[in-house]
Design an enzyme around this catalytic site. Structure first.
Site, PDB file in Angstrom:
ATOM      1  N   GLY A  14       0.830  -1.208   0.000  1.00  0.00           N
ATOM      2  CA  GLY A  14       0.000   0.000   0.000  1.00  0.00           C
ATOM      3  C   GLY A  14       0.859   1.250   0.000  1.00  0.00           C
ATOM      4  N   THR A  16       1.296   3.323  -2.484  1.00  0.00           N
ATOM      5  CA  THR A  16       0.932   4.311  -3.512  1.00  0.00           C
ATOM      6  C   THR A  16       0.297   5.571  -2.933  1.00  0.00           C
ATOM      7  OG1 THR A  16      -1.185   3.200  -3.828  1.00  0.00           O
ATOM      8  CG2 THR A  16       0.609   2.593  -5.338  1.00  0.00           C
ATOM      9  N   ASP A  63      -1.844  -6.795  -6.292  1.00  0.00           N
ATOM     10  CA  ASP A  63      -3.103  -6.780  -5.549  1.00  0.00           C
ATOM     11  C   ASP A  63      -2.974  -7.842  -4.463  1.00  0.00           C
ATOM     12  OD1 ASP A  63      -5.692  -7.130  -4.575  1.00  0.00           O
ATOM     13  OD2 ASP A  63      -6.598  -6.633  -6.517  1.00  0.00           O
ATOM     14  N   TYR A 156     -15.196  -3.172   9.038  1.00  0.00           N
ATOM     15  CA  TYR A 156     -13.860  -2.549   9.024  1.00  0.00           C
ATOM     16  C   TYR A 156     -13.171  -2.736  10.385  1.00  0.00           C
ATOM     17  CZ  TYR A 156     -10.019   0.701   8.931  1.00  0.00           C
ATOM     18  OH  TYR A 156      -8.753   1.245   9.026  1.00  0.00           O
ATOM     19  N   LYS A 160      -9.742  -4.993  11.644  1.00  0.00           N
ATOM     20  CA  LYS A 160      -8.580  -4.454  12.351  1.00  0.00           C
ATOM     21  C   LYS A 160      -8.387  -5.151  13.701  1.00  0.00           C
ATOM     22  CE  LYS A 160      -7.099  -1.715   9.166  1.00  0.00           C
ATOM     23  NZ  LYS A 160      -5.796  -1.930   8.527  1.00  0.00           N
ATOM     24  N   GLU A 192      -5.798   9.170   1.757  1.00  0.00           N
ATOM     25  CA  GLU A 192      -6.903   8.925   0.812  1.00  0.00           C
ATOM     26  C   GLU A 192      -7.959   7.993   1.407  1.00  0.00           C
ATOM     27  OE1 GLU A 192      -5.364   7.725  -3.007  1.00  0.00           O
ATOM     28  OE2 GLU A 192      -4.143   9.533  -3.188  1.00  0.00           O
TER      29      GLU A 192
HETATM   30  P1  NDP Z   1      -4.857   5.260   1.631  1.00  0.00           P
HETATM   31  O1  NDP Z   1      -6.139   4.993   0.933  1.00  0.00           O
HETATM   32  O2  NDP Z   1      -4.176   6.559   1.425  1.00  0.00           O
HETATM   33  O3  NDP Z   1      -3.816   4.088   1.302  1.00  0.00           O
HETATM   34  C1  NDP Z   1      -4.221   2.754   1.219  1.00  0.00           C
HETATM   35  C2  NDP Z   1      -3.169   1.968   0.465  1.00  0.00           C
HETATM   36  O4  NDP Z   1      -3.584   0.591   0.416  1.00  0.00           O
HETATM   37  C3  NDP Z   1      -2.995   2.448  -0.964  1.00  0.00           C
HETATM   38  O5  NDP Z   1      -1.627   2.518  -1.261  1.00  0.00           O
HETATM   39  C4  NDP Z   1      -3.652   1.349  -1.791  1.00  0.00           C
HETATM   40  O6  NDP Z   1      -2.965   1.199  -3.023  1.00  0.00           O
HETATM   41  C5  NDP Z   1      -3.417   0.115  -0.901  1.00  0.00           C
HETATM   42  N1  NDP Z   1      -4.341  -0.958  -1.212  1.00  0.00           N
HETATM   43  C6  NDP Z   1      -5.684  -0.972  -1.063  1.00  0.00           C
HETATM   44  N2  NDP Z   1      -6.191  -2.136  -1.529  1.00  0.00           N
HETATM   45  C7  NDP Z   1      -5.119  -2.857  -1.976  1.00  0.00           C
HETATM   46  C8  NDP Z   1      -4.979  -4.131  -2.577  1.00  0.00           C
HETATM   47  N3  NDP Z   1      -6.043  -4.922  -2.807  1.00  0.00           N
HETATM   48  N4  NDP Z   1      -3.749  -4.575  -2.912  1.00  0.00           N
HETATM   49  C9  NDP Z   1      -2.668  -3.801  -2.678  1.00  0.00           C
HETATM   50  N5  NDP Z   1      -2.733  -2.572  -2.114  1.00  0.00           N
HETATM   51  C10 NDP Z   1      -3.944  -2.117  -1.780  1.00  0.00           C
HETATM   52  O7  NDP Z   1      -5.167   5.058   3.182  1.00  0.00           O
HETATM   53  P2  NDP Z   1      -4.216   5.028   4.466  1.00  0.00           P
HETATM   54  O8  NDP Z   1      -2.822   5.335   4.132  1.00  0.00           O
HETATM   55  O9  NDP Z   1      -4.894   5.804   5.495  1.00  0.00           O
HETATM   56  O10 NDP Z   1      -4.361   3.488   4.855  1.00  0.00           O
HETATM   57  C11 NDP Z   1      -3.271   2.629   5.078  1.00  0.00           C
HETATM   58  C12 NDP Z   1      -3.651   1.645   6.157  1.00  0.00           C
HETATM   59  O11 NDP Z   1      -3.885   2.351   7.364  1.00  0.00           O
HETATM   60  C13 NDP Z   1      -4.913   0.852   5.889  1.00  0.00           C
HETATM   61  O12 NDP Z   1      -4.703  -0.472   6.325  1.00  0.00           O
HETATM   62  C14 NDP Z   1      -5.973   1.554   6.759  1.00  0.00           C
HETATM   63  O13 NDP Z   1      -6.991   0.680   7.123  1.00  0.00           O
HETATM   64  C15 NDP Z   1      -5.121   1.941   7.930  1.00  0.00           C
HETATM   65  N6  NDP Z   1      -5.615   3.017   8.798  1.00  0.00           N
HETATM   66  C16 NDP Z   1      -5.954   4.236   8.278  1.00  0.00           C
HETATM   67  C17 NDP Z   1      -6.362   5.249   9.144  1.00  0.00           C
HETATM   68  C18 NDP Z   1      -6.801   6.584   8.641  1.00  0.00           C
HETATM   69  O14 NDP Z   1      -7.567   7.275   9.344  1.00  0.00           O
HETATM   70  N7  NDP Z   1      -6.329   7.051   7.482  1.00  0.00           N
HETATM   71  C19 NDP Z   1      -6.364   5.053  10.586  1.00  0.00           C
HETATM   72  C20 NDP Z   1      -6.008   3.728  11.007  1.00  0.00           C
HETATM   73  C21 NDP Z   1      -5.610   2.775  10.135  1.00  0.00           C
HETATM   74  P3  NDP Z   1      -3.642   0.884  -4.436  1.00  0.00           P
HETATM   75  O15 NDP Z   1      -4.998   1.507  -4.421  1.00  0.00           O
HETATM   76  O16 NDP Z   1      -2.687   1.496  -5.422  1.00  0.00           O
HETATM   77  O17 NDP Z   1      -3.662  -0.599  -4.498  1.00  0.00           O
HETATM   78  C1  8X3 Z   2      -9.224   4.427  10.497  1.00  0.00           C
HETATM   79  C2  8X3 Z   2      -9.625   5.147  11.742  1.00  0.00           C
HETATM   80  O1  8X3 Z   2     -11.559   5.926  13.131  1.00  0.00           O
HETATM   81  O2  8X3 Z   2     -11.743   6.208  10.731  1.00  0.00           O
HETATM   82  O3  8X3 Z   2      -8.851   3.151  10.784  1.00  0.00           O
HETATM   83  O4  8X3 Z   2     -11.931   4.019  11.690  1.00  0.00           O
HETATM   84  S1  8X3 Z   2     -11.295   5.314  11.821  1.00  0.00           S
END
Ligand code: NDP
Ligand code: 8X3
Length: 255
Positions: A14, A16, A63, A156, A160, A192
């Protein structure tokens, strides 16, 4: 970690956008070897070009839901990138915020397939080499949503909670092997994430209005910190929130 002159090799899934991109940037500053994975190949190429001034970078379009593709990609990494020291299992997503009885089942399945199935497939492919070499670190990105329930968090949050418990169970299996395991559990962060969750840029923006949320660099710092502790230190779980976020009170619906 590797000898004095050998740079670490770090795989970030992830990469990107959001946390993954920021984590790749943080480790690139140390001059490591980086494998950056995600579905959007154009972004991986652009990031690889950007980071290549300080790090050796191998973009890996992938993926994580495709088990055969993951197994093939990770078992055929170029020799310079094949001995992974750090795996950051970050790829993941939330879809929707509907209550369970109205939620979209396809979205539920996609979250489970990505956040859980994908994460365990990548992990299972990577850890034998780490155990064989007697060193490594698996950093799983969980969430506060895995600990504290909120309306619409249904599947979701459950994915987690799985990441949290899987991390602890990995620790139980890997203790003494030289392979460390950490679950980093962030709260609200401006990436994102909300755009993906709602598919609507305006709605996504409202999530962060009036709040100073966490940003990618905060989580990248946390991940970098747990990995750079001395080898005898294992940070099991690291939970972070914005100062302006906390827990919900119990909901009591009075009649
Ligand atoms: P983004 O959407 O910015 O990044 C998510 C990343 O996951 C992207 O790079 C995307 O790349 C990749 N991804 C999604 N699906 C796939 C797939 N099937 N295969 C490979 N890569 C995949 O979100 P965040 O940076 O916020 O999220 C990163 C992690 O942090 C996640 O696990 C999210 O649940 C977790 N998280 C986020 C929080 C928040 O508030 N932002 C808080 C707590 C946890 P691409 O689409 O190019 O495949
Ligand atoms: C992302 C944090 O609070 O939006 O994992 O679920 S929350």
């Amino acid at each position: 970690m590797p000898g004095m002159n050998t740079p670490m090799t770090v795989l970030v899934t992830g990469a990107t956008s959001g946390f993954g991109e920021a984590t790749a940037e943080r480790f690139a500053r140390d001059g490591v070897r980086l494998v950056i994975a995600g579905r959007r190949a154009d972004r991986l190429e652009a990031l690889a070009r950007r980071l290549s001034t300080t790090a050796s970078v191998h973009p890996l379009p992938l993926d994580v839901r495709d088990r055969a593709a993951v197994e093939k990609a990770l078992s055929t990494l170029p020799a310079d990138f094949a001995r992974l020291d750090v795996l950051v299992n970050n790829a993941g997503l939330a879809l929707g915020l509907e209550p369970a009885h109205r939620a979209n089942l396809d979205e539920w399945e996609q979250m489970i397939d990505t956040n859980n199935r994908g994460l365990v497939v990548v992990t299972r492919q990577v850890i034998p080499g780490m155990v064989e070499r007697g060193r490594g670190h698996v950093v799983n990105v969980g969430s506060v949503a895995g600990t504290y329930p909120y309306p619409g968090g249904n599947v979701y949050g459950a994915t987690k909670a799985f990441v949290h418990q899987f991390s602890l169970n990995l620790r139980a299996d890997l203790v003494g092997s030289g392979v460390r395991v950490t679950c980093v559990e962030p709260g609200m962060a401006d990436t994102e994430f909300s755009l993906v969750r709602f598919g609507d840029a305006e709605k996504a923006k409202t999530v962060y209005q009036g709040v100073a949320p966490l940003v990618g660099a905060d989580i990248a710092d946390a991940i970098h910190w747990v990995v750079t502790r001395p080898p005898h230190v294992n940070v099991n779980v690291l939970e972070l929130m914005p100062e302006q976020q906390a827990f919900a009170p119990f909901a009591v619906k009075r009649r």
